[in-house]
Motif scaffolding. Structure first.
Motif, PDB file in Angstrom:
ATOM      1  N   SER A 241      35.095 -40.290 -29.097  1.00  0.00           N
ATOM      2  CA  SER A 241      34.127 -40.411 -28.012  1.00  0.00           C
ATOM      3  C   SER A 241      32.758 -40.849 -28.536  1.00  0.00           C
ATOM      4  O   SER A 241      31.941 -41.369 -27.773  1.00  0.00           O
ATOM      5  CB  SER A 241      33.995 -39.076 -27.271  1.00  0.00           C
ATOM      6  OG  SER A 241      33.594 -38.034 -28.147  1.00  0.00           O
TER       7      SER A 241
ATOM      8  N   TRP B  19      44.065 -37.345 -16.765  1.00  0.00           N
ATOM      9  CA  TRP B  19      43.319 -36.881 -17.935  1.00  0.00           C
ATOM     10  C   TRP B  19      44.000 -37.401 -19.198  1.00  0.00           C
ATOM     11  O   TRP B  19      45.220 -37.400 -19.299  1.00  0.00           O
ATOM     12  CB  TRP B  19      43.253 -35.351 -17.950  1.00  0.00           C
ATOM     13  CG  TRP B  19      42.127 -34.791 -18.762  1.00  0.00           C
ATOM     14  CD1 TRP B  19      42.202 -34.290 -20.022  1.00  0.00           C
ATOM     15  CD2 TRP B  19      40.757 -34.676 -18.378  1.00  0.00           C
ATOM     16  NE1 TRP B  19      40.970 -33.868 -20.451  1.00  0.00           N
ATOM     17  CE2 TRP B  19      40.063 -34.090 -19.461  1.00  0.00           C
ATOM     18  CE3 TRP B  19      40.048 -35.016 -17.223  1.00  0.00           C
ATOM     19  CZ2 TRP B  19      38.692 -33.847 -19.420  1.00  0.00           C
ATOM     20  CZ3 TRP B  19      38.684 -34.765 -17.178  1.00  0.00           C
ATOM     21  CH2 TRP B  19      38.023 -34.192 -18.260  1.00  0.00           C
TER      22      TRP B  19
ATOM     23  N   GLY C  28      35.433 -32.009 -15.063  1.00  0.00           N
ATOM     24  CA  GLY C  28      35.513 -33.432 -15.364  1.00  0.00           C
ATOM     25  C   GLY C  28      34.315 -34.193 -14.818  1.00  0.00           C
ATOM     26  O   GLY C  28      33.231 -33.640 -14.660  1.00  0.00           O
TER      27      GLY C  28
ATOM     28  N   ARG D 123      34.973 -40.123 -16.596  1.00  0.00           N
ATOM     29  CA  ARG D 123      36.122 -39.237 -16.717  1.00  0.00           C
ATOM     30  C   ARG D 123      36.608 -38.847 -15.319  1.00  0.00           C
ATOM     31  O   ARG D 123      35.815 -38.799 -14.372  1.00  0.00           O
ATOM     32  CB  ARG D 123      35.763 -37.967 -17.502  1.00  0.00           C
ATOM     33  CG  ARG D 123      35.165 -38.219 -18.877  1.00  0.00           C
ATOM     34  CD  ARG D 123      34.930 -36.900 -19.600  1.00  0.00           C
ATOM     35  NE  ARG D 123      34.181 -35.974 -18.763  1.00  0.00           N
ATOM     36  CZ  ARG D 123      34.130 -34.661 -18.957  1.00  0.00           C
ATOM     37  NH1 ARG D 123      34.797 -34.114 -19.951  1.00  0.00           N
ATOM     38  NH2 ARG D 123      33.408 -33.894 -18.156  1.00  0.00           N
TER      39      ARG D 123
END
Length: 317
Positions: A191, A241, A262, A274
């Motif tokens: 990330s 997800w 989220g 997300r």
């Protein structure tokens, strides 16, 4: 009664698990002084030396080699040490104590609940910063609630449930190796731009190791009130997800308590989209307390069931 105690004493695996949980809850290792925290920092330093994030294929290969460089010598050392120790159960106890991290999750939850109750955003952000790879300095109270809820859920899931699961299957060495692997995946999280795709091998390995225990624990969460609704919501939302184990657990808790989890997050100033999962209630201090209570009671049930399972297995052997 005496026969029961003799059977328990003969079953060293159970005594080690209960002893590690008891010692950990009574005398926890602070997060800043924890050996796994030092491992995390060393992993970051290694990545800065060997990661060529300007070349995709080289970065991916470097990530795989770095993962083996960190894990294999540690595994060999632990296996070599096991027959040399004075008491095998004490060795197992020490490894499981290092792998477990129940009390730090509990402490984080309590401090976050207090800070959010006082609407102290600065304190809340500073509490979350060591646990998150995302930017925390711009988090609103809503963002703090979501990030805090996700951190508490995954902290208990990975650092307690998965650790106990792998201890039951592979002993203290397996439990510690799992915990070390999860820290590598956090330290090299893709990330963050500089660790993409360097950290992908670590993420994939952790995803494979935790899919069974996290999904089993997610099923534990669904049991009880609104079982059908929570289960269907979990299965439907989990598809959006990226990681299979965390998806079930986060969606199970979110649907169980109708909490909104989220959504978008900032990583090094860049917005990452997300999926929105769970319910529609924005997590606040009281909801973090509810998450804490739900997870702790389910973990107690997990420990009881794992204890009975180990007892039957060892009795059969």
């Amino acid at each position: 009664m005496e026969e029961i105690f003799q059977q328990l004493y003969a079953n060293g695996a159970l005594l080690v698990m209960w002893g590690a949980l008891l010692f950990h809850l009574l005398i926890p290792i602070p997060h800043t002084a924890h050996p796994v925290t030092l491992w995390h920092k060393f992993a970051e330093q290694l990545a800065y030396k060997v990661n060529n994030h300007h070349n995709h294929s080289q970065s991916l290969i470097s990530g795989g080699l770095a993962l083996m460089l960190m894990l294999l010598p540690c595994l060999v050392l632990l296996i070599a040490m096991k027959p040399l120790v004075w008491q095998g159960p004490l060795f197992e106890l020490a490894l499981l104590l290092i792998a477990l991290d129940w009390r730090n999750n509990e402490s984080l939850a309590k401090q976050l609940i207090t800070a959010m109750s006082n609407e102290d955003k600065a304190r809340s952000r500073s509490l979350l910063a060591p646990y998150l790879n995302r930017d925390t300095h711009t988090l609103s109270l809503l963002g703090i609630g979501k990030a805090g809820a996700e951190t508490i859920i995954m902290g208990y899931g990975r650092n307690v449930v998965c650790v106990l699961f792998w201890y039951g299957l592979t002993g203290g060495i397996g439990a510690l190796m799992y915990r070390l692997t999860t820290e590598l995946s956090r330290a090299w999280s893709p990330s963050r731009r500089q660790f993409s795709p360097f950290g992908k091998p670590a993420i994939q390995l952790v995803a494979a190791l935790e899919i069974i225990p996290l999904r089993l624990f997610a099923l534990f969460i669904t049991i009880g009130k609104n079982l059908s609704t929570v289960s269907s919501g979990m299965l439907q939302q989990a598809k959006s997800w990226p990681l299979p184990g965390p998806s079930w657990l986060l969606c199970a808790v979110g649907n169980k308590l109708q909490l909104s989890l989220g959504g978008p997050a900032l990583y090094q100033g860049q917005r990452a989209e997300r999926a929105k999962i769970g319910g529609r209630i924005a997590p606040s201090a009281i909801h973090l307390a509810q998450i804490q209570t739900l997870l702790v009671w389910r973990i107690f049930a997990w420990v009881v069931i794992q204890s009975l399972t180990l007892g039957f297995l060892y009795q059969g052997l």
